[in-house]
Write a protein that holds these residues in place. Structure first.
Motif, PDB file in Angstrom:
ATOM      1  N   ASN A 450       0.078  21.701  -7.297  1.00  9.42           N
ATOM      2  CA  ASN A 450      -0.908  21.025  -8.132  1.00  9.42           C
ATOM      3  C   ASN A 450      -0.358  20.775  -9.522  1.00  9.42           C
ATOM      4  O   ASN A 450      -0.562  19.695 -10.093  1.00  9.42           O
ATOM      5  CB  ASN A 450      -2.182  21.873  -8.241  1.00  9.42           C
ATOM      6  CG  ASN A 450      -2.979  21.837  -6.972  1.00  9.42           C
ATOM      7  OD1 ASN A 450      -2.732  20.973  -6.127  1.00  9.42           O
ATOM      8  ND2 ASN A 450      -3.893  22.754  -6.808  1.00  9.42           N
ATOM      9  N   LEU A 451       0.342  21.777 -10.068  1.00  7.49           N
ATOM     10  CA  LEU A 451       0.893  21.604 -11.408  1.00  7.49           C
ATOM     11  C   LEU A 451       1.843  20.408 -11.434  1.00  7.49           C
ATOM     12  O   LEU A 451       1.762  19.547 -12.307  1.00  7.49           O
ATOM     13  CB  LEU A 451       1.619  22.874 -11.835  1.00  7.49           C
ATOM     14  CG  LEU A 451       2.116  22.902 -13.276  1.00  7.49           C
ATOM     15  CD1 LEU A 451       2.044  24.315 -13.820  1.00  7.49           C
ATOM     16  CD2 LEU A 451       3.530  22.407 -13.417  1.00  7.49           C
ATOM     17  N   THR A 452       2.722  20.359 -10.437  1.00  9.46           N
ATOM     18  CA  THR A 452       3.690  19.263 -10.392  1.00  9.46           C
ATOM     19  C   THR A 452       2.981  17.921 -10.329  1.00  9.46           C
ATOM     20  O   THR A 452       3.331  16.982 -11.045  1.00  9.46           O
ATOM     21  CB  THR A 452       4.602  19.438  -9.171  1.00  9.46           C
ATOM     22  OG1 THR A 452       5.106  20.763  -9.178  1.00  9.46           O
ATOM     23  CG2 THR A 452       5.742  18.450  -9.202  1.00  9.46           C
ATOM     24  N   LYS A 453       1.957  17.852  -9.481  1.00 17.83           N
ATOM     25  CA  LYS A 453       1.246  16.584  -9.363  1.00 17.83           C
ATOM     26  C   LYS A 453       0.476  16.273 -10.644  1.00 17.83           C
ATOM     27  O   LYS A 453       0.369  15.114 -11.049  1.00 17.83           O
ATOM     28  CB  LYS A 453       0.285  16.639  -8.168  1.00 17.83           C
ATOM     29  CG  LYS A 453       1.002  16.606  -6.850  1.00 17.83           C
ATOM     30  CD  LYS A 453       0.037  16.534  -5.694  1.00 17.83           C
ATOM     31  CE  LYS A 453      -0.668  17.840  -5.489  1.00 17.83           C
ATOM     32  NZ  LYS A 453      -1.691  17.775  -4.439  1.00 17.83           N
ATOM     33  N   ASN A 454      -0.054  17.325 -11.278  1.00 17.69           N
ATOM     34  CA  ASN A 454      -0.876  17.099 -12.465  1.00 17.69           C
ATOM     35  C   ASN A 454      -0.065  16.593 -13.655  1.00 17.69           C
ATOM     36  O   ASN A 454      -0.637  16.034 -14.593  1.00 17.69           O
ATOM     37  CB  ASN A 454      -1.612  18.371 -12.854  1.00 17.69           C
ATOM     38  CG  ASN A 454      -2.836  18.585 -12.000  1.00 17.69           C
ATOM     39  OD1 ASN A 454      -3.360  17.629 -11.430  1.00 17.69           O
ATOM     40  ND2 ASN A 454      -3.278  19.808 -11.885  1.00 17.69           N
ATOM     41  N   THR A 455       1.258  16.819 -13.647  1.00 22.28           N
ATOM     42  CA  THR A 455       2.037  16.290 -14.763  1.00 22.28           C
ATOM     43  C   THR A 455       1.919  14.775 -14.838  1.00 22.28           C
ATOM     44  O   THR A 455       2.201  14.184 -15.879  1.00 22.28           O
ATOM     45  CB  THR A 455       3.518  16.667 -14.643  1.00 22.28           C
ATOM     46  OG1 THR A 455       3.997  16.185 -13.398  1.00 22.28           O
ATOM     47  CG2 THR A 455       3.739  18.150 -14.739  1.00 22.28           C
ATOM     48  N   SER A 456       1.491  14.152 -13.736  1.00 27.35           N
ATOM     49  CA  SER A 456       1.357  12.690 -13.738  1.00 27.35           C
ATOM     50  C   SER A 456       0.279  12.228 -14.706  1.00 27.35           C
ATOM     51  O   SER A 456       0.219  11.049 -15.042  1.00 27.35           O
ATOM     52  CB  SER A 456       1.033  12.197 -12.330  1.00 27.35           C
ATOM     53  OG  SER A 456      -0.191  12.734 -11.908  1.00 27.35           O
ATOM     54  N   LEU A 457      -0.593  13.145 -15.153  1.00 28.62           N
ATOM     55  CA  LEU A 457      -1.627  12.737 -16.105  1.00 28.62           C
ATOM     56  C   LEU A 457      -1.022  12.377 -17.454  1.00 28.62           C
ATOM     57  O   LEU A 457      -1.708  11.869 -18.334  1.00 28.62           O
ATOM     58  CB  LEU A 457      -2.653  13.859 -16.280  1.00 28.62           C
ATOM     59  CG  LEU A 457      -3.489  14.130 -15.040  1.00 28.62           C
ATOM     60  CD1 LEU A 457      -4.526  15.190 -15.326  1.00 28.62           C
ATOM     61  CD2 LEU A 457      -4.183  12.863 -14.583  1.00 28.62           C
ATOM     62  N   ALA A 458       0.282  12.650 -17.606  1.00 33.09           N
ATOM     63  CA  ALA A 458       0.967  12.268 -18.836  1.00 33.09           C
ATOM     64  C   ALA A 458       0.793  10.786 -19.141  1.00 33.09           C
ATOM     65  O   ALA A 458       0.873  10.363 -20.295  1.00 33.09           O
ATOM     66  CB  ALA A 458       2.454  12.584 -18.707  1.00 33.09           C
ATOM     67  N   CYS A 494       9.090  16.334  -3.988  1.00 34.00           N
ATOM     68  CA  CYS A 494       8.786  17.522  -4.794  1.00 34.00           C
ATOM     69  C   CYS A 494       7.922  18.493  -3.997  1.00 34.00           C
ATOM     70  O   CYS A 494       8.191  19.707  -3.942  1.00 34.00           O
ATOM     71  CB  CYS A 494       8.037  17.130  -6.067  1.00 34.00           C
ATOM     72  SG  CYS A 494       9.053  16.278  -7.255  1.00 34.00           S
ATOM     73  N   SER A 495       6.850  17.963  -3.367  1.00 31.82           N
ATOM     74  CA  SER A 495       5.951  18.822  -2.603  1.00 31.82           C
ATOM     75  C   SER A 495       6.715  19.545  -1.509  1.00 31.82           C
ATOM     76  O   SER A 495       6.532  20.742  -1.284  1.00 31.82           O
ATOM     77  CB  SER A 495       4.840  17.993  -1.963  1.00 31.82           C
ATOM     78  OG  SER A 495       4.187  17.233  -2.922  1.00 31.82           O
TER      79      SER A 495
END
Lengths: 514, 281, 643
Positions: A450-458, A494-495
């Motif tokens: 989730n953290l990795t995916k959430n970086t996309s909110l950048a 990544c996942s």
């Protein structure tokens, strides 16, 4: 085998063996419905794709990945290459930014999350209450809102000054972001790390030996201490002796030229053979598991499906390598050669500097306004916002995971350990934590994902991660479909990586448990 | 209201009409009385094989069970008893051989599978009641949706069945509120609600506390008295001795010995049977 | 079955049990003993207590200083509340919004009254303790907060060189007499509650949770009538700020009505419940649930949009079409359920499915024109026809199927007509609503649409049919492997490329579609957890009594699986609710965009962001926290009271 027979065989039974009509045959119905379903889905996708093709042609938009090699007219905010010459290079810089963000985020979020999770279970009222408030506040506010809020708060901090604080020369916080000392790979790092790896191997051996001695004699030994000692000794020696390993580069150079000597057909043949071998091996193993002393068992539909699937997979790989993308082989050769050349470059006789370098943050004044200099590790405004945003948010979830995992260990376990007279630390280390860890690991892996995916909110605050760069690229080139496909592949990779790592530890934990 | 142990033998004999069977064991035929042999076949198995991976659970099972016959299958655990009766209901798929129930072969024919499922009732070791439904809904679910009865009709029948198994007052409770013995009796009622021609029992008393075993066995005996064809996998030797028409002894996925209870318990022929009996009796 | 990722539910289970077995009321200790035991049991813990205490005090102080600072632009939030919650919905039509809120409030009250179990009530002692804590917190806060900034005669903040000038500490403390009074009143009430004598049998006095909530909600509503909160609004684009007036009548009157509605519906629900039996109650439960399902559609499409119905077209096209489908479909279904139709029925149903699929194919190829709702009607007919064989035989059951079909057609054609009718409510923006309303609408529609899809995916993923399994698994894993934002961008930017030239899709619809497909994958994983918790014996028992796969799934497997997966499903609801904030990125004017872009662009409030964002955080937090508390309660109840 018993040869008793049913006594009353009746004549009517003779007609029983007849095959039912196909629409009543369980196997036929089962497979027919599946194939029909598959065909419907594929047809749907096909029509969508052809429609897209039509629409794109109407609008004169060409498809294809050629744009990766063409120039991109804008700069990136931050990253390994802020002024990339091509779109491909820009996307690559974005990917590196995302990966860096994810790794650094996972590290800090884990530490923070574990502390908070344990804190929630603390008997100290104020500690547990503070931890609870931390968790309940952060996980009930959308991450995007938090990131933007942090971004805005940073923006409202004072401007950079020449004597920037709070701790000048060590920690700078201003509306530009956060700047801290930077520790980085130095000149001789790669040669030095060989020493460390050798030390780790030797240390492991020493540790095993100590453990065995403990098992045999019951003597108090310190396996971890000896491991650390050996590693430290090697690291210390290597710190000064690493230039002696300058010749390692030549080995990698040789490998690189060896790869370069290959021709595309050879690579194609090798890949095809590997695919066939893998499929054959798989099918053989599968059949072996179905072989009985009385011969092969009757294979059910699922078994046939699997066998066909394995075979079809091999054929697809071969077709792809030879016909689908013939350029793949030369790409494999080139990138293999490049990879080893890059590695070879990391070693060499000229590399005599210290393995690790550290710099303190500085302030430089260009024109009227002072700004952070390049020496320190600068978390610029957008990066700091997205980094602290994902770290705090994920830490709240990790805290819950950790707390759940510790609570999941039955109370009887600690009671049993106490009854055995184990000390508290021994009990935690040998009884509670191994069991808790087993429960914690899978959801922890989910949180990393989730953290990795959430970086996309950048993208919302303009930090140049892969999504933001991708958006820039498709705004300039119009290649939305291609960019989205690159995003998806990147995140899937990544996942997959995180799942593999987590699963590796998961499996290890299971074995330990037995 | 249930027959005690002592009169259950009378009950069985009354059903047979004749009392003792004239039993002779020959090499190639299953030992049955003439009277039994004259009845219709209910279940016929011919050379049934079943593997789980490379483990052969059933090898060459051949047997015929007659209408209204009570067959008890005995054997050590892992001998394939359960697998066999689960194959008869097609909960497991046999890989070779034939299984014919009431003239219908178990094959890939969807219609046959449906028919056999509604003709064969099954009672499980773990009861397997539906925990989210009341006892009443447990029993009426299949009659309403498979037998296509109206709700009132199905409920009437369910109450009669609950009466028969002795727990009419529990109709509106959930399975979790009942004791193990009561649950198993509900499970029997649920199976009977489909008006099956054959009842299969897969170790119906193994998961029960000792004091509850009898209430379930009593229900089964009553069922036997009414002329139901029954195939019972059990470890209850008393039940086997008292109620069974025939006993089939299995080991390692094979039928080792077949005979009447008297014959089986008093003068078993095979060494393996003797060994088994010496361990359990 | 795949055991790859352990499910959070399983991991959490022991936690629940532990919570459940913990004694409710701890034995009473003296305050000194409590402090020693909970704050200073050991030197290390004393250090922790001091360190954390300082940290907490500093954090609270910073927050108070920020919130109550004279330099803050809270006017930006106060004035723009309407914008934040509904964006540009016209003011003269605002009664429609209140009707929506009212319907939801009334329905919620009714449901609570009808179905919620009466708890043990909250002990007076607990309320008293909470009030004492609140009083102490207020007092501490008053002392902690920095003295106020001095405002000069010109209305500007007084400054020296680079720092602002503040009051003296003593002045500040005496200036805050209102807060001191508040703390004192709270303390007095708390002490008063303690003096209420225990009941004769020694049990504690309690207040029912609902009554407590009603009182707690009544206080702010009442205060709107008497306390001068001030009046803030835009009038003709001019910004009005009139501190010291009670709030506008258009605000306090509706809220009072809402409060009355909530209490009244709760009482009505309780009254009805006391009058009817268990059987009618469970029937009523189904009815109320159906109403809940229909309400979002009615409120959004009918109440908020006020569709401009074209009666000529309705009588000439829509009604005849619905009737035709109802009657023709009814005849087909009647035939399909006739006795002895056997496999022919299934083949006919499959043929209908083929026809439905062919209609879509034709739509894409442009072979013949057809109304969209006709295509969907065909699809619905095919689906019902596939299930029809379960209803064959008895006349009563066939009639019921027929009635269900007619109801489906009526509801579907009604909504299809409504949705195709343009709105009469004129808004200056493209979208009908924005702000928090759009957040709620997208979240609700996403959940309603993704739930069935998620259940289907979970069933496919656990099915024994390998191709379906592989398809469902790859879909779920791919969607779960990529970030939501990429999927949203895909649907907003790329979806129009995939559609035929004559089809158009609004931003709102494509975003909801993206959310739905994303959320379905996660829902599927939650439901899969429930499916895996079902023991094999349940499948075997269903097979043994002769249930077909569809009957088994409907009556035995899904009810149990869904019940087991309720806690993670609620977690998914919360996640979806929070994820709606991403609407701001793709250009929908949602609540976050209001605070981050719209308000800071107003000339009166140029650049004011932090206040709005904090307010948005608070709104999200209140909703998400309430939901998560509710889910924890639910979890505890399910964990303990397994019936």
């Amino acid at each position: 085998m018993s040869d008793e027979r049913g006594a009353g065989e009746t004549a009517s039974l003779g007609t029983l063996g007849a095959r039912p009509p196909f629409y009543r045959d369980a196997t036929v119905v089962k497979w027919l419905s599946q194939v029909v379903g598959l065909v419907l889905v594929l047809l749907g996708l096909f029509f969508l794709a052809s429609q897209a093709q039509n629409n794109l042609e109407e609008r004169d938009i060409a498809t294809g990945y050629d744009f990766l090699g063409t120039a991109l007219g804008s700069d990136l905010g931050s990253g390994i290459d802020t002024n990339p010459d091509t779109s491909g290079r820009a996307l690559w810089a974005g990917m590196v930014n995302t990966i860096r963000l994810a790794i650094a985020g996972i590290a800090l979020a884990t530490i923070l999350g574990v502390l908070v999770g344990v804190g929630r279970l603390s008997r100290n009222w104020i500690v547990s209450r503070t931890s609870s408030v931390f968790v309940e506040t952060l996980r009930n506010i959308p991450l995007l809102v938090q990131i933007i809020l942090i971004f805005v708060v940073i923006a409202s901090l004072p401007r950079v000054t020449t004597d920037q604080g709070p701790i000048h020369g060590w920690l700078h916080v201003s509306n530009t972001g956060v700047s801290i000392p930077r520790v980085t790979i130095g000149d001789g790092f790669y040669q030095w790390i060989i020493f460390v790896i050798a030390g780790a191997a030797l240390g492991r051996w020493a540790m095993r030996r100590q453990e065995r001695r403990h098992d045999l004699t019951g003597q108090q030994t310190y396996p971890w201490l000896s491991f650390a000692g050996v590693v430290l000794a090697f690291a210390a020696v290597g710190w000064f002796a690493h230039p002696a390993l300058g010749w390692v580069g030549a080995i990698f150079d040789a490998i690189a030229s060896g790869i370069d000597a290959l021709t595309p057909p050879i690579v194609q043949v090798v890949i095809s053979l590997l695919a066939i071998a893998a499929a054959v091996q798989w099918i053989r193993r599968f059949l072996a598991s179905h072989r009985t002393p009385a011969g092969l068992t009757k294979l059910i539909d699922d078994d046939w499906f699997r066998i066909i699937f394995a075979g079809a997979g091999a054929v697809l790989v071969i077709l792809f390598v030879t016909l689908g993308w013939p350029g793949l082989s030369s790409w494999v050769i080139n990138s293999g050669r490049d990879l080893f050349e890059v590695i070879a470059d990391k070693f060499g006789d000229g590399r005599t500097g210290s393995p690790i370098a550290a710099y303190r943050p500085d302030i430089e004044q260009l024109g009227n306004f002072p700004n952070y200099g390049p020496a320190g590790l600068n978390l610029i405004q957008a990066l700091a916002a997205v980094y602290f945003g994902v770290v705090l948010y994920t830490a709240a979830f990790i805290a819950e995971v950790v707390r759940g995992g510790i609570l999941a260990v039955p109370k009887g376990q600690s009671e049993a350990a106490q009854a055995l007279g184990l000390r508290r630390t021994t009990m935690l280390r040998r009884v509670i934590l191994p069991q808790a860890f087993r429960v914690i690991l899978p959801p922890l892996g989910n949180q990393y994902l989730n953290l990795t995916k959430n970086t996309s909110l950048a993208i919302a605050i303009g930090y140049s991660d892969v999504v933001q760069v991708g958006q820039t690229v498709y705004n300039q080139t119009g290649k939305t479909l291609e960019v989205v496909s690159i995003w998806m592949l990147f995140y899937l990779a990544c996942s997959l990586t995180i799942s593999v790592v987590v699963n590796f530890f998961n499996v290890r934990m299971r074995i330990v448990e037995r | 209201m249930w027959g005690s142990d002592s009169d259950s033998r009378d009950a069985k004999q009354g059903r047979d009409g004749k009392g003792k069977h004239d039993v002779s064991i020959s090499d190639a035929t299953v030992a049955v009385s003439d009277e039994l042999a004259a009845r219709d076949d209910m279940i016929v198995c011919r050379e049934v094989d079943k593997w789980f991976g490379d483990f052969q659970a059933l090898s060459g099972i051949s047997a015929t069970i007659k209408e209204q016959e009570i067959v008890v299958v005995l054997g050590p655990s892992g001998s394939g008893k359960s697998t066999w009766i689960r194959c008869i209901n097609r909960l497991e798929v046999h890989q070779s051989g034939q299984i014919i129930v009431d003239g219908i072969e178990l094959s890939n024919d969807l219609r046959n599978i449906e028919k056999i499922r509604s003709e064969v009732g099954m009672v499980f070791q773990q009861f397997n009641l539906f925990p989210h439904l009341t006892v009443m809904d447990n029993i009426t679910l299949a009659p309403i949706w498979v037998r296509r009865k109206s709700r009132s009709e199905a409920e009437e029948q369910a109450l009669a069945l609950l009466e028969r198994v002795g727990i009419p007052e529990q109709a509106q409770k959930f399975p979790g509120q009942l004791s193990g013995g009561q649950q198993q009796r509900v499970a029997i009622a649920r199976a009977l609600a489909m008006e099956p021609r054959v009842m299969l029992f897969d170790e119906p008393t193994s998961a029960l506390d000792p004091e509850m075993i009898k209430e379930v066995l009593d229900v089964m005996e009553e069922l036997a008295r009414t002329g139901m064809t029954m195939m019972v996998v059990t470890h209850e030797m008393g039940f086997a001795r008292e109620v069974a028409d025939r006993i089939i002894f299995m080991e390692d996925g094979e039928i080792v010995e077949v005979g009447t209870p008297e014959h089986f318990f008093t003068e078993p022929e095979e060494e393996r049977t003797k060994l088994f009996l010496s361990q359990v009796l | 079955m795949n055991q790859g990722d352990a499910l959070p539910t399983l991991a959490d289970k022991p936690v629940i049990e532990r919570v459940a077995t913990r004694p409710v009321e701890e034995t009473y200790r003296s305050p000194a003993e409590w402090v020693r035991k909970n704050l200073f049991p050991s030197p290390f813990n004393s250090f922790l207590t001091v360190a954390f205490g300082l940290f907490v005090l500093l954090t609270v102080r910073g927050l108070l200083n920020f919130v109550f600072s004279e330099e803050r632009g809270w006017d930006a939030v106060r004035t723009n509340l309407r914008l934040i919650f509904t964006h540009a919905y016209p003011e003269e039509q605002y009664v429609r919004v209140w009707v929506c809120v009212g319907v939801m409030v009334a329905l919620a009250g009714l449901s609570l009254g009808l179905f919620a179990a009466r708890g043990d009530g909250v002990p007076l002692r607990k309320i008293s303790n909470a009030l004492v804590a609140a009083a102490v917190a207020v007092a501490v806060g008053v002392v902690l907060r920095e003295p106020s900034v001095l405002i000069g005669a010109d209305g500007e903040v007084v400054r020296t060189d680079d720092a602002v000038v503040r009051q003296s500490f003593a002045d500040a403390m005496s200036d805050r007499w209102g807060w001191w009074l508040t703390a004192a009143v709270l303390a007095v009430i708390a002490l008063g509650l303690r003096r209420v004598p225990a009941l004769g049998d020694g049990s504690l006095r309690t207040i029912q949770a609902f009554n407590l909530a009603a009182i707690a909600l009544a206080l702010p509503v009442l205060s709107a009538w008497i306390y001068p909160w001030g009046h803030y609004a835009f009038a003709e684009g001019e910004f009005i700020a009139e501190p010291g007036r009670t709030v506008a009548i258009s605000t306090k009157l509706p809220w009072t009505v809402m409060w009355v509605l909530a209490v009244a519906s709760l009482l009505v629900g309780r009254w009805v419940r006391s009058r009817i039996g268990e059987q009618s109650l469970s029937r009523l439960r189904i009815a109320v649930n159906l109403v809940w399902l229909a309400v979002p559609f009615v409120l959004y499409w009918v109440v908020l949009r006020d569709p401009d119905l074209d009666w000529a077209r309705i009588t000439q096209v829509d009604v005849p079409l619905a009737l035709a489908f109802g009657v023709a479909g009814g005849i087909v279904l009647w035939w399909l359920t006739s006795d002895g139709i056997g496999e022919l029925g299934r083949i006919a149903a499959l043929a209908l499915l083929g026809l439905a699929a062919f209609n879509w194919l034709a739509a894409f190829m442009g072979w013949y024109p057809m109304l969209q709702k006709v295509r969907i009607s065909f699809l619905l007919l095919a689906v019902v026809a596939l299930l029809a064989h379960n209803f064959s035989g008895e006349t009563q059951k066939r009639r019921r199927l027929l009635a269900a079909w007619l109801a489906i057609m009526a509801v579907f054609h009604y909504f299809a007509t409504i949705m195709n009718t343009p709105s009469t409510v004129e808004t200056p923006t493209e979208a009908l609503i924005g702000g928090f309303a759009v957040t709620l609408v997208v979240a609700v529609f996403t959940l309603m649409l993704s739930f069935p899809l998620g259940v289907l995916l979970a069933l496919a993923r656990t099915s024994r049919l390998p191709i379906f399994r592989v398809m469902a698994t790859s879909y779920i894993e791919v969607v779960r492997g990529v970030p939501l934002i990429t999927i949203l961008i895909f649907f907003v930017v790329i979806l129009p490329l995939f559609l035929p030239a004559n089809m158009e899709i609004s931003l709102f619809a494509s975003a909801t579609l993206g959310y739905t497909l994303f959320s379905a994958a996660y829902l599927a994983e939650n439901v899969r957890g429930g499916l895996q918790s079902i023991r094999r014996g349940q499948y075997e028992a269903s097979d043994a009594v002769g249930l077909s796969t569809s009957l088994r799934t409907t009556f035995v497997i899904l009810p149990q699986a869904l019940r087991a997966s309720i806690p993670p499903l609620v977690g998914q609801v919360i996640a979806t609710f929070k994820e709606t904030s991403l609407l701001a990125i793709i250009g929908v004017f949602d609540i976050l965009r209001m605070a981050n872009s719209v308000i800071p662009a107003q000339t009166q409030f140029l650049g004011i962001k932090r206040e709005g964002l904090l307010f948005v955080s608070l709104v999200y937090w209140v909703f998400a926290y309430t939901l998560s508390k509710w889910s924890q309660r639910l979890e505890r109840r399910l964990g303990v009271g397994e019936r």
